[in-house]
Design a protein around this motif. Structure first.
Motif, mmCIF file in Angstrom:
data_model
loop_
_atom_site.group_PDB
_atom_site.id
_atom_site.type_symbol
_atom_site.label_atom_id
_atom_site.label_comp_id
_atom_site.label_asym_id
_atom_site.label_seq_id
_atom_site.Cartn_x
_atom_site.Cartn_y
_atom_site.Cartn_z
ATOM 1 N N GLN A 1 -29.041 -81.267 -103.997
ATOM 2 C CA GLN A 1 -28.760 -81.907 -102.703
ATOM 3 C C GLN A 1 -28.985 -83.416 -102.803
ATOM 4 O O GLN A 1 -28.193 -84.208 -102.286
ATOM 5 C CB GLN A 1 -29.672 -81.334 -101.615
ATOM 6 C CG GLN A 1 -29.321 -79.917 -101.199
ATOM 7 C CD GLN A 1 -30.187 -79.442 -100.041
ATOM 8 O OE1 GLN A 1 -30.669 -80.241 -99.226
ATOM 9 N NE2 GLN A 1 -30.392 -78.143 -99.962
ATOM 10 N N LEU A 2 -30.069 -83.801 -103.472
ATOM 11 C CA LEU A 2 -30.399 -85.226 -103.619
ATOM 12 C C LEU A 2 -29.296 -85.950 -104.390
ATOM 13 O O LEU A 2 -28.846 -87.026 -103.994
ATOM 14 C CB LEU A 2 -31.750 -85.373 -104.333
ATOM 15 C CG LEU A 2 -32.367 -86.769 -104.421
ATOM 16 C CD1 LEU A 2 -33.869 -86.666 -104.676
ATOM 17 C CD2 LEU A 2 -31.756 -87.620 -105.507
ATOM 18 N N ILE A 3 -28.857 -85.341 -105.481
ATOM 19 C CA ILE A 3 -27.860 -85.999 -106.342
ATOM 20 C C ILE A 3 -26.547 -86.166 -105.593
ATOM 21 O O ILE A 3 -25.890 -87.200 -105.694
ATOM 22 C CB ILE A 3 -27.660 -85.192 -107.642
ATOM 23 C CG1 ILE A 3 -28.925 -85.278 -108.510
ATOM 24 C CG2 ILE A 3 -26.458 -85.690 -108.440
ATOM 25 C CD1 ILE A 3 -29.021 -84.208 -109.572
ATOM 26 N N PHE A 4 -26.151 -85.149 -104.825
ATOM 27 C CA PHE A 4 -24.885 -85.224 -104.092
ATOM 28 C C PHE A 4 -24.981 -86.226 -102.931
ATOM 29 O O PHE A 4 -24.034 -86.942 -102.652
ATOM 30 C CB PHE A 4 -24.489 -83.854 -103.533
ATOM 31 C CG PHE A 4 -23.980 -82.887 -104.581
ATOM 32 C CD1 PHE A 4 -23.912 -81.529 -104.325
ATOM 33 C CD2 PHE A 4 -23.571 -83.325 -105.825
ATOM 34 C CE1 PHE A 4 -23.444 -80.632 -105.283
ATOM 35 C CE2 PHE A 4 -23.105 -82.447 -106.802
ATOM 36 C CZ PHE A 4 -23.043 -81.085 -106.517
ATOM 37 N N LYS A 5 -26.137 -86.253 -102.265
ATOM 38 C CA LYS A 5 -26.247 -87.100 -101.065
ATOM 39 C C LYS A 5 -26.670 -88.535 -101.398
ATOM 40 O O LYS A 5 -26.236 -89.476 -100.751
ATOM 41 C CB LYS A 5 -27.262 -86.477 -100.105
ATOM 42 C CG LYS A 5 -27.119 -86.966 -98.664
ATOM 43 C CD LYS A 5 -27.914 -86.086 -97.723
ATOM 44 C CE LYS A 5 -28.162 -86.776 -96.385
ATOM 45 N NZ LYS A 5 -26.961 -87.027 -95.601
#
Lengths: 246, 280
Positions: A74-78
């Motif tokens: 989630q962190l990498i995508f956002k």
């Protein structure tokens, strides 16, 4: 497809956009476009996840591998990296944990871990040599302004981290208690110490450019005796000061 | 301003990684040169390690962050960072990749391939020229390992590389493992690829290990993981190149699942033995 369009679409798809590869000019040659593309997406996601595992080892321990990896994705995508120097990736684990309504203790563990990483990467090279102070006259010492290590930062915590940090395998060991920690780094190893009022006063006064004479004078009005020798010992031993200038 | 172009000896060196710092700082093994990713050295504590080792070893920079194939151009902040670090470390060579990693300000942490079109040739050449002008010296560009080819490419990869070198005056960092991986993944002949590269443009060679993965279709794909010893086929290709060329600085790359550093040294020794055979 021109290069600008290809690069944008490729980047968007790596970061989770549901773009179809039908019009991507990729040669299949025995392997579907999606599978060929996946190799690049996997490289990006797994290499960045590895970095996050190094930055947040206690968060990883507390969440467990599966949940931690979900948070990483989630962190990498956002919040993907914006700099190839990945020492700045990523301060956003706290935000992702908050968005997922994780336990507030885990959120603050992650926050503290990021502050520690920041201190490590900001640590200047040269340790303060206190013997240089021996060469100064009393008057010079009084006029001296201590330079605070730029790696130092102050962390306000809601839990008793200083009691259990080394062994923080389960959250039940943490109890609610407001503390202020000073975060520093010495020889590449970041750590934090519990900050009392005197230490905080000395640090904040030095950051404001107050010389030693003013620090001592202003301390006279404060509660408790200002133990200068103890404070100087703590700041020098913990790499909180990097120099003293007149 | 130029850096020390002649420092990197035409011998076999190794890549320096974080996990091996203590070994190199304490043991100072007899290795002719080291290569680093400059992006790992933004923090002062790591720069200190570098300046310490620089006393005993020539060092080259192998950048992964310039994104030379980006349509958006090369980031000036990153160029300045490289220049500042180069002033401190005085690298013998500076290189990056024929690929892109940055789009709309986002860094993907992988080396994405380019289509071999006239448009990509121009973008890449412009970015290389800007980099060389900024740094004040020629750089080397590394051939990519790739898992996909673009249908609208107008030329083969070696022809593309030759044209980039001709346009910009840069040199080629020939990664032999990448040639092998790409050739396996796309059905090329690796020796024919190498035969198309003029020996005068090769400024450095990389050797590394790779991994094999099985796709759902049952097709085997080689992935450039840099997590293993150099395989026999890549050693054979390397010997073929050295036999055709003069001595070339050669680097053993190992970036993941790092072994005992002595295994790295042993790989460098194997490369040196091939270089020494040429010398006889």
């Amino acid at each position: 497809m021109n290069l600008a369009s290809l690069q944008k679409k490729f980047k968007d798809k790596v970061l989770g956009s549901k773009i179809l590869l039908d019009d991507f000019p990729i040669i299949e040659n025995g392997l579907e476009k999606e599978h060929r593309f996946f190799l690049y997406q996997n490289n990006t996601i797994s290499s960045l996840t590895d970095i996050l595992q190094i930055c947040y080892p206690k968060t990883l321990q507390l969440l467990g591998s599966n949940d931690f990896i979900k948070m990483c994705h989630q962190l990498i995508f956002k919040y993907p990296p914006t700099n190839p120097c990945l020492s700045e990736f990523s301060p956003n684990m706290k935000r992702v944990l908050q968005a997922n309504k994780q336990d507030p203790k885990v959120i603050q563990v992650a926050d503290l871990e990021w502050h520690l990483i920041k201190a490590k990467f900001s640590e200047p090279v040269n340790l303060f040599d206190p013997s240089t102070l021996m060469q100064w006259s009393e008057n010079d010492l009084n006029q001296g302004v201590f330079q605070i290590n730029p790696a130092v930062n102050i962390f306000s915590a809601n839990y008793s981290f200083h009691l259990v940090w080394e062994d923080i395998t389960n959250l039940s060991k943490l109890y609610e208690e407001k503390n202020r920690y000073i975060i520093t780094s010495k020889k590449g190893i970041p750590y934090f110490i519990l900050m009392d009022n005197q230490l905080e006063y000395f640090i904040q006064s030095s950051l404001q450019g107050h010389n030693l004479k003013k620090i001592i004078k202003d301390a006279e009005g404060k509660k408790g005796e200002f133990d200068l020798l103890n404070i100087l010992g703590q700041t020098i031993n913990n790499n909180l000061v990097i120099g003293c200038k007149i | 301003m130029t850096f020390c172009l002649d420092q990197i000896p035409k011998k076999a060196g190794v890549g320096l990684r974080h996990e091996h710092y203590n070994y190199f700082l304490k043991e100072r093994p007899k290795i002719p040169w080291l290569e680093i990713h400059p992006e790992n050295y933004k923090a002062p504590v790591y720069q200190k390690i570098l300046t310490d080792l620089r006393e005993d070893y020539p060092i080259s920079f192998h950048s992964v962050g310039l994104s030379l194939g980006s349509v958006e151009g090369v980031d000036e902040n990153h160029l300045q960072f490289l220049k500042n670090l180069a002033k401190i470390v005085q690298p013998g060579l500076i290189s990056d990749h024929v690929s892109w990693s940055i789009n709309e300000g986002i860094y993907l942490n992988d080396l994405i391939p380019l289509p071999y079109t006239k448009e990509a040739l121009q973008v890449l050449s412009d970015n290389i020229q800007r980099t060389q002008d900024f740094l004040g010296q020629p750089i080397l560009i590394e051939n990519p390992s790739s898992y996909l080819e673009f249908a609208h490419s107008e030329m083969a990869e070696p022809d593309f590389l030759n044209q980039v070198v001709k346009k910009t005056g840069c040199q080629l960092l020939l990664d032999v493992n990448n040639v092998y991986v790409s050739a396996s993944n796309h059905g090329w002949n690796p020796q024919e690829y190498i035969d198309k590269i003029p020996k005068t443009i090769i400024g450095e060679i990389h050797l590394a290990g790779h991994s094999k993965v099985m796709a759902p279709s049952g097709k085997q794909v080689l992935v450039d993981t840099h997590s293993d010893v150099v395989c026999d086929d890549v050693w054979d290709l390397y010997a073929y190149i050295i036999n055709k060329n003069n001595h070339i600085p050669t680097l053993i790359e190992w970036d993941d699942e790092l072994p005992d550093p002595r295994i790295l040294m042993a790989e460098a020794q194997k490369a040196q033995e091939i270089l020494d055979v040429k010398n006889r």
